[in-house]
Each structure stands twice: as structure tokens, then as C-alpha cells.
Design a protein around this motif. Structure first.
Motif, PDB file in Angstrom:
ATOM      1  N   TYR A 299       0.808  -1.211   0.000  1.00 47.22           N
ATOM      2  CA  TYR A 299       0.000   0.000   0.000  1.00 47.22           C
ATOM      3  C   TYR A 299       0.849   1.273   0.000  1.00 47.22           C
ATOM      4  O   TYR A 299       0.350   2.348   0.295  1.00 47.22           O
ATOM      5  N   GLU A 300       2.122   1.142  -0.353  1.00 48.78           N
ATOM      6  CA  GLU A 300       3.010   2.292  -0.491  1.00 48.78           C
ATOM      7  C   GLU A 300       3.603   2.274  -1.886  1.00 48.78           C
ATOM      8  O   GLU A 300       3.779   1.224  -2.502  1.00 48.78           O
ATOM      9  N   PHE A 301       3.943   3.457  -2.394  1.00 49.43           N
ATOM     10  CA  PHE A 301       4.383   3.580  -3.785  1.00 49.43           C
ATOM     11  C   PHE A 301       4.993   4.956  -3.968  1.00 49.43           C
ATOM     12  O   PHE A 301       4.901   5.837  -3.095  1.00 49.43           O
ATOM     13  N   MET A 302       5.621   5.152  -5.105  1.00 52.64           N
ATOM     14  CA  MET A 302       6.080   6.494  -5.440  1.00 52.64           C
ATOM     15  C   MET A 302       4.892   7.286  -5.965  1.00 52.64           C
ATOM     16  O   MET A 302       4.086   6.772  -6.753  1.00 52.64           O
ATOM     17  N   PHE A 303       4.785   8.512  -5.516  1.00 50.34           N
ATOM     18  CA  PHE A 303       3.671   9.368  -5.922  1.00 50.34           C
ATOM     19  C   PHE A 303       4.207  10.591  -6.642  1.00 50.34           C
ATOM     20  O   PHE A 303       5.180  11.211  -6.200  1.00 50.34           O
ATOM     21  N   ALA A 304       3.582  10.947  -7.759  1.00 49.59           N
ATOM     22  CA  ALA A 304       3.938  12.165  -8.493  1.00 49.59           C
ATOM     23  C   ALA A 304       2.652  12.780  -9.038  1.00 49.59           C
ATOM     24  O   ALA A 304       2.006  12.192  -9.900  1.00 49.59           O
ATOM     25  N   GLY A 305       2.297  13.937  -8.506  1.00 43.94           N
ATOM     26  CA  GLY A 305       1.041  14.550  -8.936  1.00 43.94           C
ATOM     27  C   GLY A 305       1.080  16.051  -8.950  1.00 43.94           C
ATOM     28  O   GLY A 305       0.253  16.704  -8.303  1.00 43.94           O
ATOM     29  N   PRO A 306       2.044  16.667  -9.651  1.00 42.93           N
ATOM     30  CA  PRO A 306       2.169  18.126  -9.619  1.00 42.93           C
ATOM     31  C   PRO A 306       0.952  18.845 -10.181  1.00 42.93           C
ATOM     32  O   PRO A 306       0.279  18.349 -11.091  1.00 42.93           O
ATOM     33  N   ALA A 307       0.687  20.008  -9.608  1.00 38.93           N
ATOM     34  CA  ALA A 307      -0.374  20.868 -10.113  1.00 38.93           C
ATOM     35  C   ALA A 307       0.128  21.621 -11.334  1.00 38.93           C
ATOM     36  O   ALA A 307       1.333  21.777 -11.537  1.00 38.93           O
ATOM     37  N   LEU A 308      -0.791  22.089 -12.164  1.00 35.15           N
ATOM     38  CA  LEU A 308      -0.404  22.973 -13.259  1.00 35.15           C
ATOM     39  C   LEU A 308       0.003  24.317 -12.645  1.00 35.15           C
ATOM     40  O   LEU A 308      -0.724  24.870 -11.825  1.00 35.15           O
ATOM     41  N   PRO A 309       1.143  24.861 -13.019  1.00 35.57           N
ATOM     42  CA  PRO A 309       1.601  26.118 -12.416  1.00 35.57           C
ATOM     43  C   PRO A 309       0.884  27.333 -13.005  1.00 35.57           C
ATOM     44  O   PRO A 309       1.489  28.184 -13.668  1.00 35.57           O
ATOM     45  N   VAL A 310      -0.411  27.406 -12.756  1.00 31.84           N
ATOM     46  CA  VAL A 310      -1.202  28.541 -13.237  1.00 31.84           C
ATOM     47  C   VAL A 310      -1.012  29.687 -12.252  1.00 31.84           C
ATOM     48  O   VAL A 310      -1.436  29.602 -11.096  1.00 31.84           O
ATOM     49  N   THR A 311      -0.386  30.738 -12.684  1.00 33.59           N
ATOM     50  CA  THR A 311      -0.046  31.833 -11.786  1.00 33.59           C
ATOM     51  C   THR A 311      -1.285  32.427 -11.120  1.00 33.59           C
ATOM     52  O   THR A 311      -2.239  32.830 -11.797  1.00 33.59           O
ATOM     53  N   GLY A 312      -1.244  32.451  -9.796  1.00 37.70           N
ATOM     54  CA  GLY A 312      -2.333  33.047  -9.033  1.00 37.70           C
ATOM     55  C   GLY A 312      -3.563  32.176  -8.872  1.00 37.70           C
ATOM     56  O   GLY A 312      -4.565  32.609  -8.292  1.00 37.70           O
ATOM     57  N   ALA A 313      -3.529  30.940  -9.344  1.00 39.43           N
ATOM     58  CA  ALA A 313      -4.696  30.064  -9.237  1.00 39.43           C
ATOM     59  C   ALA A 313      -4.853  29.544  -7.809  1.00 39.43           C
ATOM     60  O   ALA A 313      -3.873  29.344  -7.095  1.00 39.43           O
ATOM     61  N   VAL A 314      -6.097  29.298  -7.412  1.00 36.97           N
ATOM     62  CA  VAL A 314      -6.371  28.793  -6.066  1.00 36.97           C
ATOM     63  C   VAL A 314      -6.648  27.288  -6.072  1.00 36.97           C
ATOM     64  O   VAL A 314      -6.986  26.705  -5.042  1.00 36.97           O
ATOM     65  N   GLY A 315      -6.528  26.681  -7.231  1.00 36.59           N
ATOM     66  CA  GLY A 315      -6.690  25.237  -7.366  1.00 36.59           C
ATOM     67  C   GLY A 315      -6.150  24.827  -8.715  1.00 36.59           C
ATOM     68  O   GLY A 315      -5.839  25.685  -9.559  1.00 36.59           O
ATOM     69  N   SER A 316      -6.036  23.522  -8.937  1.00 38.50           N
ATOM     70  CA  SER A 316      -5.480  23.076 -10.215  1.00 38.50           C
ATOM     71  C   SER A 316      -5.901  21.659 -10.537  1.00 38.50           C
ATOM     72  O   SER A 316      -5.882  20.783  -9.666  1.00 38.50           O
TER      73      SER A 316
END
Length: 324
Positions: A299-316
Motif C-alpha cells: 500500500y506504499e508507492f512512489m507518488f507524483a502529482g504536480p499541479a499545473l503552475p497557473v499563476t495566481g490560481a487557487v486550485g489546479s
């Protein structure tokens, strides 16, 4: 005899805000909060968890059949499913309609709220009274975006050790009932049954099974903002003590709905995002990963989930990956 839980009141919410607040913990200019818990050494260690080369996407498709569809007892807050439009098509090319360079190709555009599907809540998304994470004034979020705590500040984060706690499976269910509040005891039992420990800097994924219930039913009715299983208010202390980097679930809003009090709407969010600086992920597709974890017992693994770098965004929006 079971211990009777205290009723969640504004007094308890305010006490939690004071007790769990991380303002200034990483300096007065910090804008990434609990993502600071993940170190370069953690990322190197997470890479060692890749053993069979299987990659699981934890994102739903961004399309017209997304989770903002269906009937709901709650307003959608202006969110709608992605609208995908073509700017140039193969038919255009075939008929000789080319751009000024004569290139035969296709282009498209998408129109969508940044939190329409699988997504991260940024630290400028929720305010506690008139403040956001690290004490920044909420008025720093204007029509031009967030001057502080914008999602782009996380552009090189969201990578490390991922842990799945399949609470539904640990309780012997395909999915938890709507309105079920996950307790600290539930999280501890899931860790024990799955033989995994949640540690500092981890990206914690919690499966309730609600998304499976909706997909099996062929309808998103009630999913966006309706009743749902989710993390109970007490889990804030559990997450704070374990120093997780981020937490995500397969539900629309992570916390249990109906909320555990009528004195505040989304009280778990009031503490997690603006006070703790905890990055929160919503609408994560966890079914394929959960089945694989149950099959191989890991139940463990490598995780990679970057957000889109939208300048000034409050979510992605995101396409998070679990790599085993």
C-alpha cells in the motif's frame, strides 16, 4: 461501552484552529505549508518503492461526462464539466483549409473551472475568517488571482512516498455509506490491516469507495456537494501529528457530508487549508490502485502529482500518478 463524542461547536472549531495552526512554522514568507515536510531524502526513498513498473493514473478523464454532472441538492458554485472545442480538425486539413504556414494539423482548446475534476485545492482556496494560510490577508486574492499562496508555488512539489489507506475495504465494504465520518480509529485500523505506516512527508490517499458507487450506478447524482462519506473533524489532529504533506480522497470534498455541525459549512476545510497549510486533493480515482494494492499487499508507492503552475490560481487540475 462506547465513548460519546462531543458535539462539534464553533468553540471546538476555534480551539482546533489555534491548536493546529502552522503559521510561521516555515517562516513568515512561506506559501506551501505542509509540502515542506517532504524532503529530498524522502523522494529518493520513494523512488526505491518502484519494483514492477506499473503506473496508475489517479485522474478521471476531463470531459463532458465528469463529476460536475448529475443532480445535486447543493449549488455547483459555478463549476461545470470541461468543454472541449476544436480549433482545427482533420476535416479542415482534408478540405484544404490550412493555417498561414500551410501546416496540416489539428489544434484544440478546453474551457473548464480548475476544480472541475481530479484536482488540488491550493492554499488560497479557503479562508479562516479574513485570513488564508500563514496569516495572509484574504484580500490578496483578487480578480487578478492570488498574490500569495498561488498554486504555482507548488510547481516542483507533489512528489514523494504515497500511501493508500483503503478504509472501505478495511471495513469489509465496497464503499462507505454517505454521511459516514471516518475516525482516527478507522485510519489506525486501516494501517494495521494493510501493514503500512503513514509517516512525515507522505502523500496520503484515503479511499471511501464513493466514486466506485457512483461509477457503478452510472450517475453522478449527489456527488458534487451532496452527502458523502469523508474524513471526520477529529482526523485533523491525526494528520497534524503525523505531519503528512498532503491528503486526497475519492470524494468531491474530502470531509464528511452532511458536516458534523450546523454552525459552520465545511469546518474541516477551515482548519486544514488556511490554518494547517495542508494541501488537499479531491475527486481522485483510486479504484485500480486499490485493487492492485489488495492483490500484492503493498500500500506504499512512489507518488507524483504536480499541479499545473497557473499563476495566481487557487486550485489546479492534475493527473496524479502512483508508481509501483
Amino acid at each position: 461501552m462506547a465513548t460519546r463524542r462531543r458535539k462539534l461547536t464553533m468553540e471546538l472549531i476555534r480551539a482546533a484552529a489555534k491548536r493546529l495552526r502552522n503559521w510561521g512554522r516555515w517562516g513568515r514568507d512561506d506559501e506551501i505549508g505542509t509540502l515542506n515536510f517532504t524532503t529530498p531524502e524522502d523522494i529518493v526513498a520513494a523512488a526505491q518503492l518502484v519494483r514492477k513498473g506499473r503506473v496508475f493514473s489517479l485522474a478521471l478523464a476531463f470531459d463532458a461526462d465528469g463529476p460536475q454532472g448529475g443532480k445535486s441538492n447543493y449549488p455547483a458554485m459555478g463549476r461545470f464539466n470541461p468543454i472541449h472545442l476544436m480549433l482545427r480538425t482533420g476535416t479542415d486539413a482534408y478540405s484544404g483549409v490550412l493555417d498561414h504556414r500551410g501546416i496540416r494539423g489539428a489544434d484544440d482548446v478546453i474551457i473548464m473551472p480548475l476544480q472541475a475534476g481530479t484536482q488540488w485545492d491550493g492554499l488560497a482556496h479557503i479562508f479562516y475568517e479574513d485570513r488564508m494560510y500563514n496569516g495572509y490577508d484574504c484580500r490578496l486574492v483578487t480578480t487578478g488571482g492570488a498574490a500569495r499562496n498561488g498554486i504555482e508555488k507548488t510547481r516542483d512539489k507533489m512528489v514523494g512516498r504515497g500511501v493508500l489507506l483503503d478504509v472501505a475495504r478495511a471495513k469489509g465494504s465496497e464503499w462507505l455509506k454517505d454521511g459516514y465520518a471516518i475516525t482516527n480509529r478507522d485510519l489506525d485500523r486501516a494501517m494495521k490491516s494493510q501493514k503500512v505506516e503513514v509517516r512525515r512527508g507522505d502523500f496520503l490517499l484515503v479511499r471511501t469507495g464513493q466514486m466506485k458507487a457512483k461509477l457503478d450506478a452510472g450517475s453522478w447524482d449527489g456527488y458534487p456537494g451532496g452527502d458523502a462519506p469523508g474524513l471526520g473533524f477529529e482526523t485533523l489532529d491525526w494528520l497534524h501529528a503525523r505531519e503528512v504533506a498532503a491528503v486526497a480522497t475519492d470524494t468531491w470534498g474530502v470531509e464528511v457530508r452532511p458536516n458534523q455541525t450546523r454552525e459552520a459549512n465545511q469546518p474541516w476545510h477551515w482548519i486544514s487549508i488556511p490554518n494547517m497549510g495542508l494541501t488537499v486533493g479531491e475527486i481522485f480515482f483510486l479504484e485500480e490502485l486499490a485493487d492492485d494494492c489488495a492483490e500484492d499487499g503493498r500500500y506504499e508507492f512512489m507518488f507524483a502529482g504536480p499541479a499545473l503552475p497557473v499563476t495566481g490560481a487557487v486550485g489546479s487540475p492534475a493527473n496524479p500518478l502512483a508508481i509501483k
